[in-house]
Design a protein around this motif. Structure first.
Motif, PDB file in Angstrom:
ATOM      1  N   MET A   1       0.425  -0.971   0.438  1.00 22.24           N
ATOM      2  CA  MET A   1       0.191  -0.133   0.052  1.00 22.24           C
ATOM      3  C   MET A   1       0.540   0.858   0.030  1.00 22.24           C
ATOM      4  SD  MET A   1      -2.400   1.488   2.573  1.00 22.24           S
ATOM      5  CE  MET A   1      -4.807   0.851   2.347  1.00 22.24           C
ATOM      6  N   GLN A   2       0.566   1.868  -0.412  1.00 18.59           N
ATOM      7  CA  GLN A   2       1.511   3.043  -0.464  1.00 18.59           C
ATOM      8  C   GLN A   2       1.163   4.317   0.157  1.00 18.59           C
ATOM      9  OE1 GLN A   2       1.492   5.464  -4.625  1.00 18.59           O
ATOM     10  NE2 GLN A   2       3.033   3.659  -5.864  1.00 18.59           N
ATOM     11  N   VAL A   3       2.320   5.467   0.515  1.00 17.59           N
ATOM     12  CA  VAL A   3       1.879   6.379   1.503  1.00 17.59           C
ATOM     13  C   VAL A   3       1.570   7.647   1.061  1.00 17.59           C
ATOM     14  CG1 VAL A   3       3.013   7.944   3.518  1.00 17.59           C
ATOM     15  CG2 VAL A   3       3.149   5.075   3.750  1.00 17.59           C
ATOM     16  N   ARG A   4       0.679   8.596   1.298  1.00 18.71           N
ATOM     17  CA  ARG A   4       0.274   9.428   0.900  1.00 18.71           C
ATOM     18  C   ARG A   4      -0.061  10.471   2.152  1.00 18.71           C
ATOM     19  NH1 ARG A   4       0.275  13.225  -3.800  1.00 18.71           N
ATOM     20  NH2 ARG A   4       0.306  10.555  -5.181  1.00 18.71           N
ATOM     21  N   ILE A   5       0.421  11.085   2.473  1.00 20.22           N
ATOM     22  CA  ILE A   5      -0.271  12.254   3.758  1.00 20.22           C
ATOM     23  C   ILE A   5       0.402  14.032   2.771  1.00 20.22           C
ATOM     24  CG2 ILE A   5       0.231  12.725   6.041  1.00 20.22           C
ATOM     25  CD1 ILE A   5       3.057  10.833   5.891  1.00 20.22           C
ATOM     26  N   PRO A   6      -1.507  13.785   3.359  1.00 20.68           N
ATOM     27  CA  PRO A   6      -1.828  15.266   2.477  1.00 20.68           C
ATOM     28  C   PRO A   6      -1.764  16.367   3.944  1.00 20.68           C
ATOM     29  CG  PRO A   6      -3.574  14.045   3.307  1.00 20.68           C
ATOM     30  CD  PRO A   6      -2.512  13.544   3.179  1.00 20.68           C
ATOM     31  N   GLY A   7      -1.439  17.627   2.645  1.00 23.42           N
ATOM     32  CA  GLY A   7      -1.064  18.814   3.910  1.00 23.42           C
ATOM     33  C   GLY A   7      -2.280  19.858   3.025  1.00 23.42           C
ATOM     34  N   LEU A   8      -2.014  20.858   3.870  1.00 25.86           N
ATOM     35  CA  LEU A   8      -2.602  22.302   3.293  1.00 25.86           C
ATOM     36  C   LEU A   8      -1.930  23.187   1.437  1.00 25.86           C
ATOM     37  CD1 LEU A   8      -3.221  24.620   6.248  1.00 25.86           C
ATOM     38  CD2 LEU A   8      -4.365  22.412   5.579  1.00 25.86           C
TER      39      LEU A   8
ATOM     40  N   ALA B   1       3.825  16.962  21.393  1.00 24.59           N
ATOM     41  CA  ALA B   1       2.238  16.062  21.731  1.00 24.59           C
ATOM     42  C   ALA B   1       1.781  17.656  21.905  1.00 24.59           C
ATOM     43  CB  ALA B   1       2.246  15.097  22.611  1.00 24.59           C
ATOM     44  N   ALA B   2       2.482  18.341  23.033  1.00 24.27           N
ATOM     45  CA  ALA B   2       1.737  19.277  23.500  1.00 24.27           C
ATOM     46  C   ALA B   2       1.792  20.551  22.931  1.00 24.27           C
ATOM     47  CB  ALA B   2       2.890  20.004  25.122  1.00 24.27           C
ATOM     48  N   ARG B   3       2.556  20.550  22.560  1.00 26.30           N
ATOM     49  CA  ARG B   3       2.850  21.584  21.010  1.00 26.30           C
ATOM     50  C   ARG B   3       1.517  21.960  19.986  1.00 26.30           C
ATOM     51  NH1 ARG B   3       6.666  25.981  19.750  1.00 26.30           N
ATOM     52  NH2 ARG B   3       6.876  26.808  18.337  1.00 26.30           N
ATOM     53  N   TYR B   4       1.241  20.310  19.344  1.00 25.42           N
ATOM     54  CA  TYR B   4       0.966  20.324  18.136  1.00 25.42           C
ATOM     55  C   TYR B   4      -0.110  18.545  18.995  1.00 25.42           C
ATOM     56  CZ  TYR B   4       4.717  22.555  15.436  1.00 25.42           C
ATOM     57  OH  TYR B   4       5.560  23.304  16.025  1.00 25.42           O
ATOM     58  N   PRO B   5      -1.172  18.887  19.355  1.00 23.84           N
ATOM     59  CA  PRO B   5      -1.709  17.631  20.247  1.00 23.84           C
ATOM     60  C   PRO B   5      -2.502  17.207  18.816  1.00 23.84           C
ATOM     61  CG  PRO B   5      -2.708  19.545  21.260  1.00 23.84           C
ATOM     62  CD  PRO B   5      -1.627  20.485  20.323  1.00 23.84           C
ATOM     63  N   ARG B   6      -3.125  18.165  18.920  1.00 20.38           N
ATOM     64  CA  ARG B   6      -4.131  17.461  17.084  1.00 20.38           C
ATOM     65  C   ARG B   6      -3.587  17.068  15.577  1.00 20.38           C
ATOM     66  NH1 ARG B   6      -9.670  20.280  18.048  1.00 20.38           N
ATOM     67  NH2 ARG B   6      -9.810  19.636  20.210  1.00 20.38           N
ATOM     68  N   GLY B   7      -1.401  17.258  16.033  1.00 21.05           N
ATOM     69  CA  GLY B   7      -1.598  17.174  14.490  1.00 21.05           C
ATOM     70  C   GLY B   7      -0.717  18.735  13.709  1.00 21.05           C
ATOM     71  N   ILE B   8      -0.164  18.951  13.384  1.00 19.42           N
ATOM     72  CA  ILE B   8       1.013  19.647  12.648  1.00 19.42           C
ATOM     73  C   ILE B   8      -0.741  20.115  11.626  1.00 19.42           C
ATOM     74  CG2 ILE B   8       1.759  18.660  10.552  1.00 19.42           C
ATOM     75  CD1 ILE B   8       3.354  22.021  12.794  1.00 19.42           C
ATOM     76  N   ILE B   9      -1.376  19.435  11.145  1.00 19.86           N
ATOM     77  CA  ILE B   9      -2.253  20.173   9.738  1.00 19.86           C
ATOM     78  C   ILE B   9      -2.842  20.679  11.234  1.00 19.86           C
ATOM     79  CG2 ILE B   9      -3.918  19.623   8.346  1.00 19.86           C
ATOM     80  CD1 ILE B   9      -0.676  19.977   7.271  1.00 19.86           C
ATOM     81  N   SER B  10      -4.106  20.207  12.301  1.00 18.09           N
ATOM     82  CA  SER B  10      -4.783  21.386  12.351  1.00 18.09           C
ATOM     83  C   SER B  10      -4.191  22.482  13.459  1.00 18.09           C
ATOM     84  CB  SER B  10      -4.972  20.381  14.261  1.00 18.09           C
ATOM     85  OG  SER B  10      -5.798  21.128  14.774  1.00 18.09           O
ATOM     86  N   TYR B  11      -3.072  22.342  14.064  1.00 14.31           N
ATOM     87  CA  TYR B  11      -1.892  23.576  13.961  1.00 14.31           C
ATOM     88  C   TYR B  11      -2.585  24.975  13.291  1.00 14.31           C
ATOM     89  CZ  TYR B  11       1.699  26.941  15.416  1.00 14.31           C
ATOM     90  OH  TYR B  11       2.896  27.914  15.758  1.00 14.31           O
ATOM     91  N   LEU B  12      -1.777  24.206  11.164  1.00 19.55           N
ATOM     92  CA  LEU B  12      -1.396  25.296  11.112  1.00 19.55           C
ATOM     93  C   LEU B  12      -3.543  25.592  10.089  1.00 19.55           C
ATOM     94  CD1 LEU B  12       1.113  22.993   8.423  1.00 19.55           C
ATOM     95  CD2 LEU B  12       1.268  25.869   9.382  1.00 19.55           C
ATOM     96  N   GLN B  13      -3.958  24.748  10.175  1.00 19.50           N
ATOM     97  CA  GLN B  13      -5.578  25.520  10.222  1.00 19.50           C
ATOM     98  C   GLN B  13      -5.643  26.391  10.714  1.00 19.50           C
ATOM     99  OE1 GLN B  13      -7.020  21.852  10.133  1.00 19.50           O
ATOM    100  NE2 GLN B  13      -7.117  21.043   8.209  1.00 19.50           N
ATOM    101  N   ARG B  14      -5.870  26.196  12.502  1.00 18.75           N
ATOM    102  CA  ARG B  14      -5.927  27.470  13.249  1.00 18.75           C
ATOM    103  C   ARG B  14      -4.781  28.748  13.336  1.00 18.75           C
ATOM    104  NH1 ARG B  14      -4.544  23.239  16.922  1.00 18.75           N
ATOM    105  NH2 ARG B  14      -3.533  24.003  17.500  1.00 18.75           N
TER     106      ARG B  14
END
Length: 209
Positions: free
Chosen positions: A1-8, A186-199
């Protein structure tokens, strides 16, 4: 299975056959990226680059990627164009101590926040895929101001400075070691980097009331 991790704006994904010629074109002398990415180390000989390209071609053709990826391609989210790579290796496999790296080859794409997004996604992936690790390392040198800013912006702390450990064009520079602990990430990005960037994006474009 190929890996693809989408960002913004970018994605991290497995290699594709169309990436190989683009990668080869950047692995030649006198490219601007190499003046910042460990310029004290020479590029591999062309024959070694060709061996690596053929190994990647065989891996792509057979879809035989390792379960935990050691390298992923950074691609444009809209066009899927090859922009660079993220990678990791063991600083010490015995103590589960990895070091990360990133290269965006084309200077056209520098200073746009793409490195923050790409390396942030990569750190998210590694902390998930390597549950035994307690930390991630990032190594650079004092002449690479962009990488220093990127590490600090992501929350990495400067943990080691090796004074006058690198020479570039006859000038001494310091070797630098940055690190971030799992609990700090984990404390800095509790929901991951994309959630942080969206905020961050929502806060930037929030209309005045």
């Amino acid at each position: 299975m190929q890996v693809r991790i989408p960002g913004l704006r970018i994605s991290l994904r497995d290699w594709q056959l169309t990436d190989l010629e683009r990668y080869r074109s950047w692995m030649v002398p006198r490219q601007h990226w190499k003046a910042l990415d460990s310029p004290y180390y020479a590029l591999p000989p062309q024959e070694k680059i060709e061996i690596y390209v053929e190994q990647m071609r065989a891996q792509i053709t057979s879809n035989s990627y390792p379960t935990i990826r050691s390298v992923l391609v950074i691609s444009d989210r809209d066009t899927d164009e090859f922009l660079g790579i993220v990678s990791w290796n063991w600083e010490s496999a015995e103590t589960h101590w990895p070091t990360v790296g990133i290269i965006i080859f084309d200077p056209t794409y520098w200073n746009q926040g793409l490195g923050f997004e790409a390396l942030g996604l990569w750190c998210d992936y590694l902390f998930y895929a390597l549950p035994t690790i307690a930390r991630l390392d990032l190594r650079t040198w004092s002449g690479n101001k962009g990488m220093m800013r990127l590490a600090e912006k992501l929350g990495y702390q400067l943990e080691a400075r090796f004074r006058k450990a690198r020479t570039v064009n006859g000038v001494y520079y310091d070797g630098l070691g940055y690190g971030i602990l799992r609990e700090e990430w984990a404390a800095r990005y509790p929901r991951g980097i994309i959630s942080y960037l969206q905020r961050q994006q929502e806060a930037t474009y929030k209309p005045a009331s």
